[in-house]
Design an enzyme around this catalytic site. Structure first.
Site, PDB file in Angstrom:
ATOM      1  N   GLU A 245       0.887  -1.173   0.000  1.00  0.00           N
ATOM      2  CA  GLU A 245       0.000   0.000   0.000  1.00  0.00           C
ATOM      3  C   GLU A 245       0.915   1.210   0.000  1.00  0.00           C
ATOM      4  O   GLU A 245       1.483   1.568   1.038  1.00  0.00           O
ATOM      5  CB  GLU A 245      -0.884  -0.002   1.260  1.00  0.00           C
ATOM      6  CG  GLU A 245      -1.817  -1.191   1.376  1.00  0.00           C
ATOM      7  CD  GLU A 245      -3.007  -1.105   0.431  1.00  0.00           C
ATOM      8  OE1 GLU A 245      -3.341   0.008  -0.021  1.00  0.00           O
ATOM      9  OE2 GLU A 245      -3.584  -2.158   0.133  1.00  0.00           O
ATOM     10  N   CYS A 279      -2.176   9.330   2.351  1.00  0.00           N
ATOM     11  CA  CYS A 279      -1.905   8.712   1.045  1.00  0.00           C
ATOM     12  C   CYS A 279      -2.990   9.014   0.015  1.00  0.00           C
ATOM     13  O   CYS A 279      -2.736   8.945  -1.181  1.00  0.00           O
ATOM     14  CB  CYS A 279      -1.731   7.209   1.196  1.00  0.00           C
ATOM     15  SG  CYS A 279      -3.157   6.401   1.920  1.00  0.00           S
TER      16      CYS A 279
HETATM   17  P1  NAP Z   1       8.199   5.155   4.901  1.00  0.00           P
HETATM   18  O1  NAP Z   1       9.333   6.056   5.166  1.00  0.00           O
HETATM   19  O2  NAP Z   1       8.177   4.361   3.661  1.00  0.00           O
HETATM   20  O3  NAP Z   1       8.108   4.186   6.195  1.00  0.00           O
HETATM   21  C1  NAP Z   1       7.077   3.271   6.333  1.00  0.00           C
HETATM   22  C2  NAP Z   1       7.556   2.132   7.205  1.00  0.00           C
HETATM   23  O4  NAP Z   1       8.591   1.433   6.522  1.00  0.00           O
HETATM   24  C3  NAP Z   1       8.160   2.564   8.539  1.00  0.00           C
HETATM   25  O5  NAP Z   1       7.825   1.649   9.539  1.00  0.00           O
HETATM   26  C4  NAP Z   1       9.648   2.528   8.241  1.00  0.00           C
HETATM   27  O6  NAP Z   1      10.450   2.376   9.389  1.00  0.00           O
HETATM   28  C5  NAP Z   1       9.722   1.321   7.359  1.00  0.00           C
HETATM   29  N1  NAP Z   1      10.910   1.240   6.534  1.00  0.00           N
HETATM   30  C6  NAP Z   1      11.630   2.238   5.978  1.00  0.00           C
HETATM   31  N2  NAP Z   1      12.668   1.736   5.285  1.00  0.00           N
HETATM   32  C7  NAP Z   1      12.595   0.394   5.388  1.00  0.00           C
HETATM   33  C8  NAP Z   1      13.380  -0.688   4.902  1.00  0.00           C
HETATM   34  N3  NAP Z   1      14.454  -0.492   4.143  1.00  0.00           N
HETATM   35  N4  NAP Z   1      13.021  -1.946   5.218  1.00  0.00           N
HETATM   36  C9  NAP Z   1      11.944  -2.180   5.981  1.00  0.00           C
HETATM   37  N5  NAP Z   1      11.175  -1.198   6.495  1.00  0.00           N
HETATM   38  C10 NAP Z   1      11.496   0.072   6.189  1.00  0.00           C
HETATM   39  O7  NAP Z   1       6.810   5.947   4.939  1.00  0.00           O
HETATM   40  P2  NAP Z   1       6.264   7.003   5.976  1.00  0.00           P
HETATM   41  O8  NAP Z   1       7.014   8.286   5.832  1.00  0.00           O
HETATM   42  O9  NAP Z   1       6.150   6.417   7.338  1.00  0.00           O
HETATM   43  O10 NAP Z   1       4.784   7.162   5.401  1.00  0.00           O
HETATM   44  C11 NAP Z   1       4.514   7.925   4.289  1.00  0.00           C
HETATM   45  C12 NAP Z   1       4.278   7.119   3.040  1.00  0.00           C
HETATM   46  O11 NAP Z   1       3.345   6.079   3.279  1.00  0.00           O
HETATM   47  C13 NAP Z   1       3.660   7.972   1.951  1.00  0.00           C
HETATM   48  O12 NAP Z   1       4.269   7.697   0.724  1.00  0.00           O
HETATM   49  C14 NAP Z   1       2.200   7.543   1.950  1.00  0.00           C
HETATM   50  O13 NAP Z   1       1.528   7.800   0.756  1.00  0.00           O
HETATM   51  C15 NAP Z   1       2.323   6.107   2.256  1.00  0.00           C
HETATM   52  N6  NAP Z   1       1.065   5.572   2.780  1.00  0.00           N
HETATM   53  C16 NAP Z   1       0.315   4.727   1.994  1.00  0.00           C
HETATM   54  C17 NAP Z   1      -0.908   4.268   2.444  1.00  0.00           C
HETATM   55  C18 NAP Z   1      -1.755   3.334   1.637  1.00  0.00           C
HETATM   56  O14 NAP Z   1      -2.608   2.649   2.224  1.00  0.00           O
HETATM   57  N7  NAP Z   1      -1.596   3.246   0.333  1.00  0.00           N
HETATM   58  C19 NAP Z   1      -1.375   4.664   3.691  1.00  0.00           C
HETATM   59  C20 NAP Z   1      -0.589   5.531   4.443  1.00  0.00           C
HETATM   60  C21 NAP Z   1       0.629   5.977   3.987  1.00  0.00           C
HETATM   61  P3  NAP Z   1      11.071   3.676  10.106  1.00  0.00           P
HETATM   62  O15 NAP Z   1       9.906   4.408  10.659  1.00  0.00           O
HETATM   63  O16 NAP Z   1      11.969   3.106  11.125  1.00  0.00           O
HETATM   64  O17 NAP Z   1      11.784   4.453   9.048  1.00  0.00           O
END
Ligand code: NAP
Length: 470
Positions: A245, A279
Site C-alpha cells: 500500500e 496517502c
Molecule cells: P516510509 O518512510 O516508507 O516508512 C514506512 C515504514 O517502513 C516505517 O515503519 C519505516 O520504518 C519502514 N521502513 C523504511 N525503510 C525500510 C526498509 N528499508 N526496510 C523495511 N522497512 C522500512 O513511509 P512514511 O514516511 O512512514 O509514510 C509515508 C508514506 O506512506 C507515503 O508515501 C504515503 O503515501 C504512504 N502511505 C500509503 C498508504 C496506503 O494505504 N496506500 C497509507 C498511508 C501511507 P522507520 O519508521 O523506522 O523508518
C-alpha cells in the site's frame, strides 16, 4: 512503553525517544529492537501460527470483539496518543480511533464469512463421480510494516484480518509513532489473544527490515508506506506473497455542472487532513475553465480560515508536520515550483514543523509538485478546457490510488470511472473518502493487492482444494 515479543512485554537498554512533533517534548521511549529480536519474534510466531490455526473461529471472533470493546473504553487515551506522538489534531485522532474500532469489529465479522465453495469437477470430461470444494486456510506468519500517518488504524488493518484469518503476525510500526501500535497490541492481549500470535517489535526499518522481510518463515509481507521503502522491501522479500500500500498524488476533477460549494469544502478538507500527510490526500485539482476563477476564490478563502497549531487544542484544524526535516522538504518543493514559474496563492513558508495550508497554480511540468507525492499540506489548481483533458492530465503520473470527480452529469461521472487509472473513484467526494470495509489499494506505483478487511483476508489466506473420487 516496552515492545511485545510473543505477547510478552520486552525492554532493551537502547531506547528510541518518541517526541511530539509540535514542540519536540518527550512523550515516551520505546526499546530499540535488533534483528535478533525480530528472529526471536518470528520463532515464537511459529508457535502462534499453530495456536491460531487450531483456534475455533468463534474464539477468534470473541477476542476481536472484546478488543473493540476495550478500545472503546480507552477511546480518549488512544486519541491522545495518536495526537501526541503524531501530526493529527485531537479531532482527527478521535475519528481515527472510531475507524480503528470499526476495522477490528469488521475483522471479527469477516472471520465468520471466510467461505469456500463447492466445485463442479464433473464439468471436465473424465472427471465424473468426483465431488469437492475449496476452503481457505491461513497463510502462516505475516510480517507487517506500517507508516506514521495513521498510526492506529493502519496497524488495525494488518492485525485485525491477520488474526481473523488464523495467522500469527510480527509487526514493525513506524519509528516516530510506535505507541499507538503498542496500545492496540495491549488491547488485543487484554482481550485474551494468546501471546504467541502477536509481536510488535519497535526499531528502525533500516535495521530491522531485512531480518523481517527476507526470513523464509515469513509467508507474507504486508507493507504500507512510501514507494522507496516499498521497492527495497519487494527486492528483499524473495519467494513470498507481498502486499504493498504505497503513496499517491491524488487528482480531483471539478466540472462546471457540479455543486461548487460542496466541491470546495470537500477538496479543502481532503487536501489538508493530517497536514496533508495522507496517502489519499488531494494534491492536484483540475477545474473547468468556466468555474476556475470562482473555485479558486472560494478555495483560497476557505483555506485561509484554517487554524494551524497545537494538535491537542480542540479548535486546531491542522497540526504540525511529522518532523522539521519533512517540513523543510515541503518548503523546498514549494520554492522550487515558484522559482520555476508557479504562482503561490496562499501559504508557503513554515514555522518549525508548522506548515500552513498552501495553494498554488500555474504549476510548471518540471516541478516536483506537478508529478511526485508531496505528502504535505500543499495543493495545486489546474485550469482545464474539458473533461477529457482533465482525465488525461490526472493520469499523467506514476501513481494511481484514488481519483475523484465533482459533477452532476452521469455520463461525465462514468467517463471518469472508466478512464481514470486508479484503484478507487469517488464521485462528488474528494479522493480522501474511505470507509474501512471497501477494497483499498492502487495501480501503477501506488501498490499491489488490496486492503479493506474482506479483501485483506483473501490476501492473508490461501484456497485449499479438496476432491473426493467416489
Ligand atoms: P516510509 O518512510 O516508507 O516508512 C514506512 C515504514 O517502513 C516505517 O515503519 C519505516 O520504518 C519502514 N521502513 C523504511 N525503510 C525500510 C526498509 N528499508 N526496510 C523495511 N522497512 C522500512 O513511509 P512514511 O514516511 O512512514 O509514510 C509515508 C508514506 O506512506 C507515503 O508515501 C504515503 O503515501 C504512504 N502511505 C500509503 C498508504 C496506503 O494505504 N496506500 C497509507 C498511508 C501511507 P522507520 O519508521 O523506522 O523508518
Amino acid at each position: 512503553m516496552k515492545m511485545i515479543i510473543g505477547g510478552l512485554w520486552v525492554d532493551k537498554d537502547r531506547k528510541i525517544e518518541v517526541r511530539n512533533p509540535y514542540d519536540f517534548s518527550l512523550v515516551d521511549t520505546v526499546p530499540q529492537g535488533s534483528p535478533e529480536d525480530i528472529k526471536q519474534a518470528i520463532a515464537v510466531a511459529g508457535k502462534g501460527y499453530e495456536i491460531n490455526r487450531e483456534m475455533p473461529v468463534h474464539r477468534r471472533i470473541s477476542i476481536l470483539k472484546k478488543t473493540a470493546e476495550i478500545m472503546q473504553g480507552r477511546f480518549e487515551e488512544l486519541a491522545e496518543t495518536i495526537a501526541t506522538e503524531g501530526s493529527k489534531t485531537i479531532r482527527e485522532a478521535r475519528k481515527e480511533v472510531g475507524r480503528a474500532i470499526n476495522t477490528i469489529t469488521i475483522s471479527a465479522e469477516e472471520a465468520r464469512r471466510l467461505n469456500g465453495e463447492t466445485l463442479p469437477f464433473d464439468s471436465a470430461e473424465g472427471s465424473e463421480n468426483r465431488i469437492g470444494y475449496y476452503y481457505r486456510f491461513p497463510i502462516g506468519i505475516i510480517g507487517a510494516i506500517t507508516p506514521f500517518n495513521d498510526p492506529l488504524n493502519l496497524v488495525a488493518h494488518k492485525l485485525g484480518p491477520a488474526i481473523a484469518g488464523g495467522n500469527s503476525i510480527v509487526l514493525k510500526p513506524a519509528t516516530v509513532t510506535p505507541l499507538s501500535a503498542l496500545k492496540l497490541g495491549q488491547c488485543l492481549l487484554d482481550a485474551g489473544l494468546p501471546g504467541e500470535i502477536l509481536s510488535i517489535v519497535t526499531g528502525y526499518g533500516s535495521e530491522l527490515g531485512e531480518a523481517l522481510v527476507s526470513d523464509e518463515r515469513i509467508r507474507m509481507v504486508t507493507f504500507t508506506g512510501g514507494v522507496e521503502a516499498g521497492q527495497k522491501i519487494a527486492h528483499m522479500a524473495g519467494l513470498k506473497k507481498i502486499g504493498m500500500e504505497l503513496g499517491s498524488n491524488s487528482p480531483v476533477i471539478v466540472l462546471d455542472d457540479c455543486d461548487l460549494n460542496k466541491a470546495v469544502n470537500s477538496c479543502v478538507s481532503g487536501a489538508f487532513w493530517a497536514a496533508g500527510q495522507n496517502c489519499i490526500g488531494v494534491q492536484r485539482i483540475y477545474i473547468h475553465q468556466k468555474i476556475y476563477d470562482e473555485f479558486r476564490r472560494k478555495f483560497v478563502h476557505r483555506t485561509q480560515q484554517y487554524k494551524t497549531g497545537f494538535q491537542l487544542d480542540e479548535d486546531t484544524d491542522m497540526g504540525p508536520m511529522i518532523s522539521e526535516q519533512e517540513a523543510l522538504r515541503v518548503e523546498q518543493w514549494v520554492k522550487e515550483a515558484v522559482d520555476k514559474g508557479a504562482r503561490l496563492l496562499t501559504g508557503g513558508s513554515r514555522r518549525g514543523t508548522l506548515f500552513p495550508p498552501t495553494v498554488l497554480e500555474q504549476m510548471p511540468k518540471e516541478a516536483k509538485l506537478d508529478c511526485q507525492e508531496v505528502f504535505g499540506p500543499v495543493v495545486t489548481l489546474y485550469r482545464v478546457d474539458s473533461l477529457q483533458e482533465a482525465v488525461e492530465k490526472a493520469n499523467a503520473v506514476e501513481y494511481g490510488l484514488h481519483g475523484a470527480i465533482f459533477t452532476s452529469n452521469l455520463n461525465h461521472a462514468f467517463y471518469a470511472v472508466k478512464h481514470m487509472e486508479v484503484g478507487g473513484i469517488m464521485v462528488n467526494d474528494s479522493t480522501d473518502y474511505r470507509v474501512d470495509l471497501m477494497p483499498f489499494g492502487g495501480v501503477k506505483k501506488s501498490g499491489l493487492g488490496r486492503e479493506g478487511i474482506r479483501f485483506a483476508l483473501q490476501e492473508m489466506t490461501e484456497p485449499k482444494v479438496v476432491c473426493f473420487n467416489l
